[in-house]
Design a protein around this motif. Structure first.
Motif: not given
Length: 112
Positions: A74-78, A86-87, A89-100
């Motif tokens: 989330r800090a990287e996204l900000a 890039a934003w 892609g990072k948002q998708a990464q965050i969603q996957k990590k949050a779901l996991d």
């Protein structure tokens, strides 16, 4: 395979040896009440001891590590320009990590 009685005797002998050698007295928190940090009572009883051991060893449970990773993402996204590839892609990464993480926590709640 050792019987529970033999195992108890072996554990007791190990504790006595540690006590006689002074090893126990050098342990962090010797003679003090356990520090039950916030969240201890909310932790399922079957996980409390293992989590306490991890904490005392300076390690974190997998769920805590996942929370830290999520915070870092989330800090990287900000720091990224919104609505760029890039934003997104990072948002998708965050969603996957949050779901996991949510699934991991739900499994823990189910074991309580």
């Amino acid at each position: 395979m050792q019987s529970p009685r033999d195992l108890d005797a072996a554990i007791a002998a190990g504790i006595r040896a540690s006590e006689q050698s002074g090893e126990l007295q050098r342990a962090k928190g010797w003679g003090k009440p356990l520090e039950l940090n916030d969240g201890y009572a909310a932790t399922p009883a079957e996980l409390r001891m293992s989590y306490k051991i991890l904490e005392d060893a300076g390690c974190a449970p997998a769920e805590v590590e996942a929370m830290r990773e999520l915070a870092a993402l989330r800090a990287e996204l900000a720091a990224l320009e919104p609505d760029t590839p890039a934003w997104r892609g990072k948002q998708a990464q965050i969603q996957k990590k949050a779901l996991d993480l949510a699934l991991q926590l739900e499994r823990l709640r189910g074991s309580a």
